[in-house]
Design a protein around this motif. Structure first.
Motif, PDB file in Angstrom:
ATOM      1  N   ASN A  82       0.795  -1.230   0.000  1.00 37.44           N
ATOM      2  CA  ASN A  82       0.000   0.000   0.000  1.00 37.44           C
ATOM      3  C   ASN A  82       0.825   1.276   0.000  1.00 37.44           C
ATOM      4  O   ASN A  82       0.309   2.338  -0.354  1.00 37.44           O
ATOM      5  N   LEU A 119      -6.023  -2.234   8.453  1.00 35.43           N
ATOM      6  CA  LEU A 119      -5.611  -0.987   7.813  1.00 35.43           C
ATOM      7  C   LEU A 119      -4.308  -0.546   8.490  1.00 35.43           C
ATOM      8  O   LEU A 119      -4.295   0.310   9.368  1.00 35.43           O
ATOM      9  N   GLN A 172      -2.636   5.534   6.911  1.00 31.81           N
ATOM     10  CA  GLN A 172      -3.850   5.249   6.148  1.00 31.81           C
ATOM     11  C   GLN A 172      -5.072   5.524   7.013  1.00 31.81           C
ATOM     12  O   GLN A 172      -5.064   5.214   8.209  1.00 31.81           O
ATOM     13  N   ILE A 222     -10.204   4.718   0.972  1.00 27.92           N
ATOM     14  CA  ILE A 222      -9.047   4.795   1.873  1.00 27.92           C
ATOM     15  C   ILE A 222      -8.077   5.845   1.362  1.00 27.92           C
ATOM     16  O   ILE A 222      -7.715   5.856   0.181  1.00 27.92           O
ATOM     17  N   THR A 231      -5.508   7.579  -3.108  1.00 30.46           N
ATOM     18  CA  THR A 231      -6.753   7.002  -2.589  1.00 30.46           C
ATOM     19  C   THR A 231      -6.986   5.648  -3.245  1.00 30.46           C
ATOM     20  O   THR A 231      -6.548   5.402  -4.374  1.00 30.46           O
ATOM     21  N   CYS A 267      -4.323   7.366   1.758  1.00 29.57           N
ATOM     22  CA  CYS A 267      -2.995   6.962   2.220  1.00 29.57           C
ATOM     23  C   CYS A 267      -2.011   8.097   1.977  1.00 29.57           C
ATOM     24  O   CYS A 267      -2.030   8.727   0.910  1.00 29.57           O
TER      25      CYS A 267
END
Length: 462
Positions: free
Chosen positions: A227, A374, A411, A264, A251, A266
């Motif tokens: 991520n 997450l 995140q 989400i 995102t 980040c």
């Protein structure tokens, strides 16, 4: 070590050659290692901080007696844990053979390019050619192996953010020493996973529950690594007015199991710190010291309720932490799953909140893939800075300041609706949180350094 004729006509000044070699002893036998190299999924699990994606496109030859003589067409995307460094994608052939050399039996894993085989296969830029690379594996007593690793590649010369420029061009990012350092660490982790005689601290009820919690933590680590990098075509946007232009945001719309569903946000930043890599790691892995950083703890204390040591270094461990907040009650308890790991090429500290039901589900042997994680965390790498101050390196006449690169990845679930649009206030909030995090970490390290210096001075006076 692995000779392969290069087509010099295809080479140009736009390509940079990287070549490195290293050797080490790891706690894994040759058969298990070979099996991990020929299985794309196991290969990714063994190198979560280097191999972002991998697959076996085609088995060209099955080989004889298991994997001996196996030839596969492979695809891989290699990443650094920062959106500031482009990933490297390549198709290549992987050959596995057992051979005798001077009365010793080796396994050879050799990757070589597709030149003249599959010209139709294209990858994204920057262009990366995996030249003859791989490793020789020699079995040693007590389940150990000696691994000699060779990395050889040609990479199209493209601009890299200056904060990572030396790290990449020196070979520290994708060189043999990093591959081997990660392999050493992961082999220790696998050995710990399979062990049954390691005492653990806390509420873990059985060896099987311990394994399941370790597997959940492995997924958390892998999710974090993927991520915060530029793999899978993730598009990152620079935040205006960020210090040294190192803050990036992106995102993701998530609707599958394993992460909270929704939109989400980040954010990732990298900062050079004038402190040794191990010193930064020790601060961030210690939940008691990290709780002193208000931006990371929200003023809440953390209490370790379970501890799994999974390596020779005390920093290689998994912790289950109870978040002591006033809202906690017998009906609702907030927990945090944390894993820290370190090797000579760098360190990771990754954590994610989990609820009690999810932890019980994981430890009971149920499929943990549905547990939403997450993760947040830190990636720390040793990085010397060449400047006009600091200690002089007599070998080359440069002044060297010992330091490290700290990459922070945050995140947040910006919306529970995947199709929602991100707003400017959310971007400003996470950027502010990121900057404050780096400032507080730097201040804490500075205070510790001053305290250590004062103690040293007092000791001299005595």
């Amino acid at each position: 070590m692995f000779h392969w004729p290069l087509n010099l006509k295809q080479r140009s000044s736009e390509f940079r050659t990287e070549a490195s070699r290293d050797s080490s002893v790891v706690i894994m036998n040759s058969i298990t290692l070979v099996d991990a190299f020929v299985d794309a999924h196991k290969w990714m699990e063994l190198f979560p901080s280097i191999v972002a994606r991998a697959k076996c496109v085609q088995v060209i030859s099955q080989g004889v007696s298991g994997t001996n003589g196996c030839l596969q067409l492979m695809y891989a995307e290699l990443h650094m844990l920062s959106p500031l460094v482009p990933t490297r994608e390549a198709y290549f052939l992987r050959y596995c053979q057992q051979q005798n050399v001077e009365d010793e039996t080796y396994w050879a894993i050799v990757d070589f390019p597709l030149d003249g085989f599959h010209n139709s296969l294209q990858t994204s830029f920057p262009l990366y050619k995996r030249r003859p690379s791989g490793c020789l594996i020699l079995d040693m007593p007590n389940g150990y192996s000696r691994v000699t690793w060779v990395e050889h590649a040609e990479i199209e010369e493209k601009p890299i953010h200056q904060i990572f420029s030396h790290f990449v061009h020196s070979g520290m990012a994708f060189g043999a020493n990093r591959w081997l350092a990660v392999l050493e660490r992961q082999c220790e982790r696998v050995a710990s996973l399979m062990a049954t005689n390691i005492p653990d601290i806390g509420v873990i009820p059985s060896p099987e529950a311990r394994k399941n919690l370790m597997r959940l933590s492995q997924r958390m680590i892998r999710t974090f690594c993927v991520n915060i990098s530029s793999c899978s075509g993730q598009v990152w946007t620079a935040v205006p007015d960020s210090t040294d232009d190192t803050v990036r945001i992106t995102t993701r719309k998530v609707s599958e199991a394993g992460q909270p569903n929704g939109l989400i946000l980040c954010a990732v930043s990298t900062t050079w710190l004038p402190y040794p890599h191990h010193q930064v790691f020790d601060l961030l892995r210690d939940e008691r010291r990290r709780a002193q950083l208000e931006v990371l703890s929200n003023g809440n204390a953390l209490h370790e309720v379970a501890h799994i040591a999974n390596g020779s270094h005390p920093g290689n461990c998994i912790s289950l932490l109870r978040i002591n907040v006033s809202s906690n009650s017998s009906q609702h308890v907030d927990l945090m799953l944390q894993e820290s790991c370190t090797n000579k090429s760098g360190s990771l500290v990754v954590y994610s909140t989990v609820d009690v039901d999810s932890v019980q589900l994981a430890m009971s042997g149920e499929d943990p893939s549905c547990i939403p994680l997450l993760p947040l965390g830190f990636f720390i790498t040793p990085m010397e800075l060449v400047n006009d101050g600091g200690c002089k390196d007599e070998a080359n006449g440069h002044n060297i300041t010992t330091g490290s690169l700290l990459t922070v990845g945050l995140q947040v679930l910006a919306s529970t609706i995947p199709s929602a649009k991100i707003n400017l206030s959310s971007i400003a909030a996470i950027n502010n949180h990121l900057c404050t995090t780096v400032q507080q970490i730097s201040s804490a390290l500075s205070s510790n350094c001053i305290g250590s210096c004062n103690e040293g001075d007092n000791g001299k006076e005595k």
